[in-house]
Structures are given as structure tokens and as C-alpha cells.
Design an enzyme around this catalytic site. Structure first.
Site, short mmCIF file in Angstrom:
data_model
loop_
_atom_site.label_atom_id
_atom_site.label_comp_id
_atom_site.label_asym_id
_atom_site.label_seq_id
_atom_site.Cartn_x
_atom_site.Cartn_y
_atom_site.Cartn_z
N CYS A 67 0.82 -1.21 0.00
CA CYS A 67 0.00 0.00 0.00
C CYS A 67 0.86 1.26 0.00
CB CYS A 67 -0.94 0.00 1.20
SG CYS A 67 -0.09 -0.10 2.80
N HIS A 357 -1.80 0.85 7.20
CA HIS A 357 -2.16 1.03 5.80
C HIS A 357 -1.85 2.46 5.38
CE1 HIS A 357 -4.10 0.11 2.07
NE2 HIS A 357 -5.18 0.84 2.28
N ASN A 379 -7.98 4.92 -2.32
CA ASN A 379 -7.40 3.68 -1.79
C ASN A 379 -6.75 2.89 -2.94
OD1 ASN A 379 -6.75 1.65 0.01
ND2 ASN A 379 -8.82 1.43 0.81
#
Length: 435
Positions: A67, A357, A379
Site C-alpha cells: 500500500c 495502511h 485507496n
């Protein structure tokens, strides 16, 4: 010791709790996130955003811990799209992740050699031999880009292993641990480990090539711009591609944190040599109050720049609906009224919460008093979740579970910039997760 008398009392208390019995039935066949979700509260987060940075498309890291790389690449790819007029484009996560794993392995081997004199039960020895994962921080992404450049996804596409990393990482880190132990023992016997370390790195590189493909060193980049004009860029390298199509000075960005932990005051500049860093690199953080960090995020969005940020995505999030908000997920209620609240600093130091994250902030909205009340998030979980891949978090979530943000230095105040001129305090590596 738990006694049978205690167990008997626990049975009685449970059987007398009608609410607990109802929750038992609900829990039996429903995911806890779905059961805890409160749609009427989540609906309050719907709507447009007063400040919004437009971005172009949702990426998918799939079943990998990349991520932090995808968030960084999603910022960089916007520069490519500005310069080319392309409406669809992605950078290769496989390319950067390849060198990330190699650099992490090299760092572990270097630390094993450097710290070989420490006893087996020393905390640093335990930390070195604990292995590593494919997660990371902004500084690590910036170091990789500066050293290796970037390439389009089209010239080094994903492989199954790059998008499903768990099994590969288990075997890869086992081998790195084995190598680190061997080098440690060589040094303790008085032997020179240099030649053996070279052999180990060559083997690790070969294994990565097998799993991910050999990293591209030269390529052509052809595209047709928005006016229909064809462009051919021949014999490009990853470094020349970055220079021509992105060109951002990544040294102009700083990681701002809000870590209210004991012994780490506000207005504090620190660094740690995280096990995932390059052997020659460090991770640097400027610890500020939540008010300062939030203000800097707003100012960066107003300046037309998205914000890389790190948060605890495991707390109060609903993936399907694209929401992070303590008021929209009643975990306390579905767990029989348990009190799940901890102060932010206590959560960090107890490892109850940390940045799990990384994503990018692309928008913010304000209440009638001009205070933020919700944030738009791009995202990297693909377009099938949230609102076509975009998420929203409440102000309550932002203040409690956002721990770091990447801010351009031009937005820092004079006093904040002055902190960067001082010598950063060194934080022990094993405390990185609770800082």
C-alpha cells in the site's frame, strides 16, 4: 488461576443477559463488520467535498502489503498524466517492490554483520532475526525511486507472486534469516563475510527474478496524447523516465507524525533505522500536534496536492461501504457493551494500534464553523469496494487513527522548518511500531 467456581459464575452471568443471547444468535451467521455497521450514521459522511484534488483511476495492490508504494506511485503517476495528457496510466509496483525486497534483505545482512558481537538474547539481535514484510513508509519509497527510478506498468507488469506475496515472503524471509545467522557466526569466528554476502545477494536476486520477472533496465515509452499526437520515447531507463515524466524532488517532502507516546514530545524531530530501510537510509519523522498535522493536510489539499498518509485501517472500517468512522461501526454494542476506547498514545505504546495502511487524501469538507468533518480517500484496494475505490473517513477517525502524513516543506512554518535543521533524535529500531 481460574477456578471452576469462577467459571460457574461466568456461566450464570451470561445466561442472565438476554442481550448477550441475542447477540450470540446474530454473531453466529454474520460478519462482525456487517453486524456492527450503522448505515444511518455512515450516511452523514455522504456528499461532495469543498476542497478536492482530482485523481485518475483506482489501482489494486491485491493480496500484497505494498500500500505504501501504491500510495506513493499514485501521487507520482498524476505527474505523468499531466505531462502526457493520458487519461489512463499506472506505474509498475512490481518493479519498485522487487528492489524493496532486495534492499530489505541487504539491510538485514548488513545489520547481522555489524551487530554480530551482541549476544543471542540481545534485543537488537532478536529484532534483526525477526525478518521483514513487504510493508513500508514514505521515506523508503522515496529512497527506492531516487536510486532505481520508476517504469510504467506496461513494461514490467505484475506477476501472481507480486500480487499474492504472503507465501513467497514466508520463504524469502526464512532464507534471509538463515543467511543472517550464517554471516553472524562467520564474524564471531573472526572470518571475513564479504564474499559470502555477495553470493547470498546474488541468490536472492535470482529468486526474485524467478518470482517477479527480471527488472527492466531499458524500454520504449510510446503514447498518444489528448490531441491525438503520437509520441515515441526510445531507449529510456527507469531514471530517465522519472526525470522526464515526473521530476518531483522527493527530498522536498517530510513525514509529519502525531505520536503522543511517552518520551516523545511534540515539536520533535527523530529518526529510526527501520529494518525495511536501505542499509544506507533512515526514516525521518517530525512529530507535531494533531492540530498542526491536520492544518498542514488541509493546506496541502488547498494547494492542489494530494496527501500520502498512514492510518490504522483495521479500526472502525467497513470495506464494502468505503467508510472509516467510530460512530458508523458499533463494535462495542455487538460485543455486549465492552469498552474498546484507549487513549491514542496508550494504543501506540501497547501495540493495540499503529499505522497498518497507507493511502492518499484527495479531499476535505468542513462544517459550519470551518472545521473538517470528513475526508476523501483514494485507496489501492481496487474499484469493487467503497465508492468505486474511493473511501471517506470522519473527523473523529482522522484525529484518532491517522498517525502520519507527507507534507511538502513549502507548507511548513518557520518554526517547523527550524526543527528539521537540528540533529534528529535516534529511536531504537524495535520501537518503530509504537512510535
Amino acid at each position: 488461576m481460574i477456578t471452576q467456581e469462577q467459571i460457574g459464575r461466568f456461566h450464570t452471568l451470561y445466561r442472565q443477559d438476554r442481550n448477550a443471547k441475542a447477540l450470540t444468535a446474530a454473531m453466529a451467521g454474520t460478519d462482525i463488520n456487517d453486524l456492527a455497521f450503522v448505515p444511518v450514521n455512515a450516511a452523514r459522511l455522504n456528499g461532495a467535498f469543498e476542497v478536492e484534488v482530482k485523481t485518475h483511476g483506482i489501482t489494486a495492490q491485491l493480496r500484497s502489503g505494498r500500500c505504501w508504494l501504491f500510495a506513493a506511485m499514485n501521487i507520482l503517476r498524476e505527474e505523468v498524466m499531466k505531462k502526457t495528457g493520458l487519461t489512463e496510466f499506472e506505474l509498475s509496483g512490481n518493479y519498485l517492490a522487487f528492489f524493496d525486497k532486495l534492499e530489505k534483505a541487504n539491510n538485514v545482512l548488513e545489520m547481522a554483520i555489524r551487530e554480530a558481537a551482541r549476544p543471542f538474547d540481545d534485543r537488537m539481535t532478536e529484532y534483526i532475526l525477526n525478518g521483514f514484510h513487504d510493508g513500508g513508509y514514505w521515506d523508503m519509497a522515496a529512497d527506492l525511486v531516487r536510486k532505481y527510478g520508476v517504469v510504467p506498468l506496461s513494461v514490467m507488469p505484475e506477476s501472481y507472486q507480486s500480487t499474492h506475496t504472503a507465501n513467497f515472503m514466508e520463504k524469502f524471509t526464512f532464507l534471509v534469516r538463515k543467511d543472517a545467522w550464517e554471516l553472524r557466526e562467520m564474524v564471531r569466528r573472526g572470518e571475513d563475510p564479504a564474499a559470502r554476502k555477495e553470493e547470498m545477494l546474488a541468490e536472492l536476486f535470482r529468486i526474485e527474478c524467478i518470482a517477479f520477472g527480471e527488472p527492466v533496465t531499458e524500454f520504449d515509452f510510446d503514447y498518444t496524447d489528448a490531441d491525438g499526437v503520437y509520441h515515441a520515447n526510445r531507449n529510456m531507463t527507469p531514471a530517465s523516465f522519472y526525470k522526464e515524466f515526473i521530476g518531483l524532488d522527493l527530498g522536498e517532502y517530510v513525514t509529519v507524525t502525531h505520536h503522543p507516546t511517552l518520551g516523545l514530545p511534540m515539536n520533535y524531530y527523530y529518526r529510526f533505522h527501520y529494518i525495511g530501510s536501505m542499509a544506507e537510509g533512515n526514516v525521518y519523522n517530525l512529530n507535531l500536534t494533531m492540530e498542526e498535522m491536520e492544518d498542514l493536510c488541509v493546506r496541502q489539499l488547498r494547494a492542489g496536492m494530494s496527501v500520502w498518509f498512514g492510518c490504522d485501517s483495521d479500526c472502525y472500517g467497513n470495506r464494502k461501504n468505503g467508510v472509516w468512522d467510530p460512530d458508523s461501526l458499533d463494535y462495542e454494542g455487538v460485543m455486549g457493551g465492552a469498552d474498546l476506547f484507549m487513549e491514542k498514545g496508550a494504543r501506540l505504546q501497547s501495540h493495540a494500534s499503529y499505522a497498518t495502511h497507507a493511502m492518499i487524501l484527495t479531499g476535505v469538507n468542513f462544517d459550519e464553523n470551518g472545521k473538517p468533518n470528513r475526508w476523501k480517500i483514494e485507496n489501492s484496494w481496487g474499484g469493487d469496494v467503497g465508492k468505486k475505490g474511493y473511501f471517506v473517513c470522519s473527523e473523529n477517525y482522522f484525529r484518532e487513527y491517522v498517525y502520519e502524513a507527507i507534507i511538502h516543506k513549502s507548507l511548513l512554518s518557520a518554526s517547523q522548518l527550524a526543527l528539521l535543521d537540528g540533529e534528529p533524535a535516534e529511536i531504537p529500531a524495535w520501537l518503530s511500531d509504537c512510535m
